[in-house]
Design a protein around this motif. Sequence first.
Motif, PDB file in Angstrom:
ATOM      1  N   TYR A 567      -0.367  -0.829   8.868  1.00 23.21           N
ATOM      2  CA  TYR A 567      -0.988  -2.135   9.089  1.00 23.21           C
ATOM      3  C   TYR A 567       0.093  -3.203   9.170  1.00 23.21           C
ATOM      4  CZ  TYR A 567      -3.938  -6.249   8.547  1.00 23.21           C
ATOM      5  OH  TYR A 567      -4.564  -7.458   8.751  1.00 23.21           O
ATOM      6  N   ALA A 568       0.014  -4.044  10.175  1.00 20.58           N
ATOM      7  CA  ALA A 568       0.928  -5.173  10.370  1.00 20.58           C
ATOM      8  C   ALA A 568       2.383  -4.739  10.292  1.00 20.58           C
ATOM      9  CB  ALA A 568       0.646  -6.275   9.349  1.00 20.58           C
ATOM     10  N   GLY A 569       2.673  -3.550  10.850  1.00 21.31           N
ATOM     11  CA  GLY A 569       4.042  -3.070  10.876  1.00 21.31           C
ATOM     12  C   GLY A 569       4.520  -2.443   9.587  1.00 21.31           C
ATOM     13  N   SER A 570       3.648  -2.257   8.603  1.00 22.66           N
ATOM     14  CA  SER A 570       4.024  -1.684   7.317  1.00 22.66           C
ATOM     15  C   SER A 570       3.183  -0.447   7.013  1.00 22.66           C
ATOM     16  CB  SER A 570       3.842  -2.706   6.190  1.00 22.66           C
ATOM     17  OG  SER A 570       4.730  -3.790   6.341  1.00 22.66           O
ATOM     18  N   THR A 571       3.717   0.390   6.132  1.00 22.89           N
ATOM     19  CA  THR A 571       2.974   1.556   5.656  1.00 22.89           C
ATOM     20  C   THR A 571       2.408   1.239   4.280  1.00 22.89           C
ATOM     21  OG1 THR A 571       4.415   3.077   6.865  1.00 22.89           O
ATOM     22  CG2 THR A 571       3.099   3.996   5.069  1.00 22.89           C
ATOM     23  N   ILE A 572       1.089   1.238   4.181  1.00 22.37           N
ATOM     24  CA  ILE A 572       0.408   0.905   2.935  1.00 22.37           C
ATOM     25  C   ILE A 572      -0.168   2.190   2.338  1.00 22.37           C
ATOM     26  CG2 ILE A 572      -1.451  -0.449   1.879  1.00 22.37           C
ATOM     27  CD1 ILE A 572      -1.123  -2.464   4.126  1.00 22.37           C
ATOM     28  N   SER A 573      -0.034   2.322   1.033  1.00 23.17           N
ATOM     29  CA  SER A 573      -0.483   3.534   0.355  1.00 23.17           C
ATOM     30  C   SER A 573      -1.740   3.253  -0.468  1.00 23.17           C
ATOM     31  CB  SER A 573       0.619   4.066  -0.557  1.00 23.17           C
ATOM     32  OG  SER A 573       0.142   5.133  -1.357  1.00 23.17           O
ATOM     33  N   VAL A 586      -6.404   1.952  -6.243  1.00 25.12           N
ATOM     34  CA  VAL A 586      -5.084   1.328  -6.342  1.00 25.12           C
ATOM     35  C   VAL A 586      -4.414   1.444  -4.985  1.00 25.12           C
ATOM     36  CG1 VAL A 586      -2.831   1.338  -7.468  1.00 25.12           C
ATOM     37  CG2 VAL A 586      -4.877   1.952  -8.783  1.00 25.12           C
ATOM     38  N   ILE A 587      -3.992   0.302  -4.427  1.00 23.73           N
ATOM     39  CA  ILE A 587      -3.248   0.310  -3.174  1.00 23.73           C
ATOM     40  C   ILE A 587      -1.904  -0.366  -3.418  1.00 23.73           C
ATOM     41  CG2 ILE A 587      -5.349   0.293  -1.781  1.00 23.73           C
ATOM     42  CD1 ILE A 587      -4.836  -2.609  -1.147  1.00 23.73           C
ATOM     43  N   SER A 588      -0.884   0.048  -2.671  1.00 21.14           N
ATOM     44  CA  SER A 588       0.446  -0.496  -2.916  1.00 21.14           C
ATOM     45  C   SER A 588       1.283  -0.521  -1.648  1.00 21.14           C
ATOM     46  CB  SER A 588       1.173   0.323  -3.998  1.00 21.14           C
ATOM     47  OG  SER A 588       1.446   1.628  -3.527  1.00 21.14           O
ATOM     48  N   ASP A 589       2.264  -1.399  -1.648  1.00 21.31           N
ATOM     49  CA  ASP A 589       3.296  -1.460  -0.620  1.00 21.31           C
ATOM     50  C   ASP A 589       4.511  -2.110  -1.275  1.00 21.31           C
ATOM     51  OD1 ASP A 589       4.936  -1.685   1.524  1.00 21.31           O
ATOM     52  OD2 ASP A 589       3.639  -2.988   2.719  1.00 21.31           O
ATOM     53  N   HIS A 590       5.459  -1.304  -1.720  1.00 20.24           N
ATOM     54  CA  HIS A 590       6.603  -1.806  -2.484  1.00 20.24           C
ATOM     55  C   HIS A 590       7.739  -2.296  -1.594  1.00 20.24           C
ATOM     56  CE1 HIS A 590       5.095  -0.532  -6.444  1.00 20.24           C
ATOM     57  NE2 HIS A 590       4.593   0.516  -5.804  1.00 20.24           N
ATOM     58  N   GLU A 591       7.682  -1.997  -0.313  1.00 20.18           N
ATOM     59  CA  GLU A 591       8.742  -2.420   0.598  1.00 20.18           C
ATOM     60  C   GLU A 591       8.462  -3.844   1.079  1.00 20.18           C
ATOM     61  OE1 GLU A 591      12.007  -2.800   2.251  1.00 20.18           O
ATOM     62  OE2 GLU A 591      11.635  -0.772   1.489  1.00 20.18           O
ATOM     63  N   VAL A 592       9.250  -4.803   0.605  1.00 21.55           N
ATOM     64  CA  VAL A 592       8.986  -6.207   0.969  1.00 21.55           C
ATOM     65  C   VAL A 592       9.980  -6.747   1.988  1.00 21.55           C
ATOM     66  CG1 VAL A 592       7.932  -6.650  -1.273  1.00 21.55           C
ATOM     67  CG2 VAL A 592      10.365  -7.132  -0.954  1.00 21.55           C
ATOM     68  N   LYS A 593      11.108  -6.078   2.162  1.00 23.85           N
ATOM     69  CA  LYS A 593      12.096  -6.564   3.113  1.00 23.85           C
ATOM     70  C   LYS A 593      11.541  -6.485   4.531  1.00 23.85           C
ATOM     71  CE  LYS A 593      16.960  -6.124   4.426  1.00 23.85           C
ATOM     72  NZ  LYS A 593      18.229  -5.383   4.222  1.00 23.85           N
ATOM     73  N   ASN A 594      11.597  -7.604   5.234  1.00 24.18           N
ATOM     74  CA  ASN A 594      11.116  -7.710   6.618  1.00 24.18           C
ATOM     75  C   ASN A 594       9.616  -7.443   6.751  1.00 24.18           C
ATOM     76  OD1 ASN A 594      13.780  -8.216   7.538  1.00 24.18           O
ATOM     77  ND2 ASN A 594      14.194  -6.010   7.593  1.00 24.18           N
ATOM     78  N   ARG A 595       8.876  -7.531   5.660  1.00 23.32           N
ATOM     79  CA  ARG A 595       7.431  -7.306   5.723  1.00 23.32           C
ATOM     80  C   ARG A 595       6.742  -8.506   6.365  1.00 23.32           C
ATOM     81  NH1 ARG A 595       4.271  -5.534   0.281  1.00 23.32           N
ATOM     82  NH2 ARG A 595       3.463  -7.646   0.242  1.00 23.32           N
ATOM     83  N   ALA A 596       5.798  -8.258   7.250  1.00 29.17           N
ATOM     84  CA  ALA A 596       5.135  -9.345   7.983  1.00 29.17           C
ATOM     85  C   ALA A 596       4.184 -10.136   7.109  1.00 29.17           C
ATOM     86  CB  ALA A 596       4.377  -8.773   9.184  1.00 29.17           C
TER      87      ALA A 596
END
Length: 691
Positions: A567-573, A586-596
Amino acid sequence: MIPAKIDSTSITSISKKSVESIFDWLNQHKQAFYTLGWSYLSNQKEMEELFYRSILKIHKELPRFKSETSFETWVTSIFIHICRELSIDRGLQASGEGEPRQSIFKALDQLKDIEKEAMVLTYVKGLSHVEAAQLLQISVEKLKELLFSGIQSLRIEMGYGSSFNGCKEYYKEYIDYLERTLDRPKKIDLEIHIYHCQECQVDLAGFQDVMLTMIDLTDGMKDLHIPSGFMENVKARLVEKEKDRQQKNKKRLRMGIVFASFIALLIGIEVFTESFTSLYYTWTEKDQELRPFLQQDLGERMNLEAESDGVKIKIRSVIADDVQTLVFYEIEDTNEENKYMMNYDDGVIVENELDLMNTEGHPRYYPPDLKSDGNKKEKNVYQGKISLLPLNKENGTIKLKITRLLKLIRDSSDQKVISTPLYPGYETGEWNFEIPVTKQPSVEYALNQETEVEGIPVRFDKLTIAPTATILQYGINNEKPEKMIDVLNIDNLEVNNKIVKTDLYGSTFMNSQQDMNWTTFQTNFEPLFGEKPKEVHVQLASINLTFQDPKTIELDAAKQYPQTFEYAGSTISIDKLEVGQPSIIVISDHEVKNRAYEAINFNIVGEDENEPITTEMNTDGVLVDKNGTEYDTNEFPVPFDEIEQPRYFVTVQSMKLDGNGTGEKVVPKKLEIFGYSATKYLEDVVKISLK
């Protein structure tokens, strides 16, 4: 309990709908907050007053809300603050009115205030130790100490006896042991000890009984009966207040008073007087904030003083205009080395406010400043300023009554104030003043300038130059909901080559009905002291955007988790999906660098799409400054003032779902994403000519 759709939606949408939307939000969550209020108050009249005041306070303080904390937590802090005010008022009045209360409530009333706060937040509100500690601005260990002492006190109040014969070195383990969070080695050690120590067995059993009583109370209070018509009565009061406001607006005659319209009588004497006044205050006034006002002849020194129990308050000067009434003061503790400040709406009362002041105004917030030269010299003296409502008359006498002062608690470096707004230290007493005041004129300039920011029309409408503030009014076009500006952040304003910085606490949403396609805002800046603008440069800093980008993710509890989606260029778990009472996602996305995106706006849908779902949501995240440096929000205190243009990225969202109080299991079937919010930094400068 918060519906996910509301909790995850931008708070800007609440601010746009103003008081009515806040009422609707609190109405949806009335059961939890009614239960919380009943922990402090004892009759329906007080409860209605609590909800009424809370809605008005939330609306008033909404521009200061920062998304580093959840909206529910922020509202809870305001709600409890008003609970405490009303309970204190009831104690002072000693009216004796009240309805029968459960014995546990009576026992809670006997605790120290800070112990009661810890018990109520943890066991009645159901917050985690981390959340409760953050609200109380204390460490988790300190919270556990308060819970322990509170439970020990309740044991006495509930008739378990006053003797505690267990081994003190194990006391600190009781809370974690009974909540099943104690580390395994410590758990084994404690259980071995208890097996051989009869005194600890008795102590722990009594301790457990009190905890179970609190838990049973919490479960039982979920069904606490809210009288029919309760919220309708609150809404009727809000409607009546709105009618009064509209009637006052019709009666008000707005006149633009321009500085240039002053007729200079006796020009030679006037010029000499102004020059002498400026030079005189340069020599004699050490307060760098007050000095410019006195040099511009916008106020005068005062020598008003009152003392109570060794704490002396001096009113040094008052500057009034159409924006606010600014009171400069000094507080001296003659007995100890404490610093105190005044806090608006917290023990500071203008007794003739309705007669003298414009109640539709918005007082400014001025945070404590311990770095100023005047506050570095003496440990027992604090110089500050407080904003009151603006005058509705040209002059008058303010009858100011002060009953409570906020104690400023400093860290070891003596530079930061770490006192909490929820449970601070207080000094009570009574200080009374009669302050003569004259309203100074302001000037309004029409701008009529339109530009585009990220393709969205932005209109600059008006510049107001008042003695105490410079105010820029602007509008944002909201015709295209697929991409909307929620907040436009302005770094500074340059007028005639003079730069004034933005007041971090001075931006407000204006409930303007002039144009349905535009939303009106205003941002406050430092004063310009009568500067007549010829050219205005608006330096933009950033914008907070909401994007519509719908996507539906099918959910299946039979699958193995985690599951991921793009979603929006990111992988969400989706880390967890468990069906039960409650169901957990529980949903997560720990990668914040360059996140839209910084946060996604979504809703959970069950088997019956029309069946409402109540959601309790907890979020974790990370603060990232403009340069990409990350700050852990779990480390306290978070240095918000030192972070350059921070963004808050949500990394984990944990949800507990139930069938809106029906007791039915919720089987999540869809994750409906509406869109996402994001921040974009700007370097744009908007140039406006008034020649």
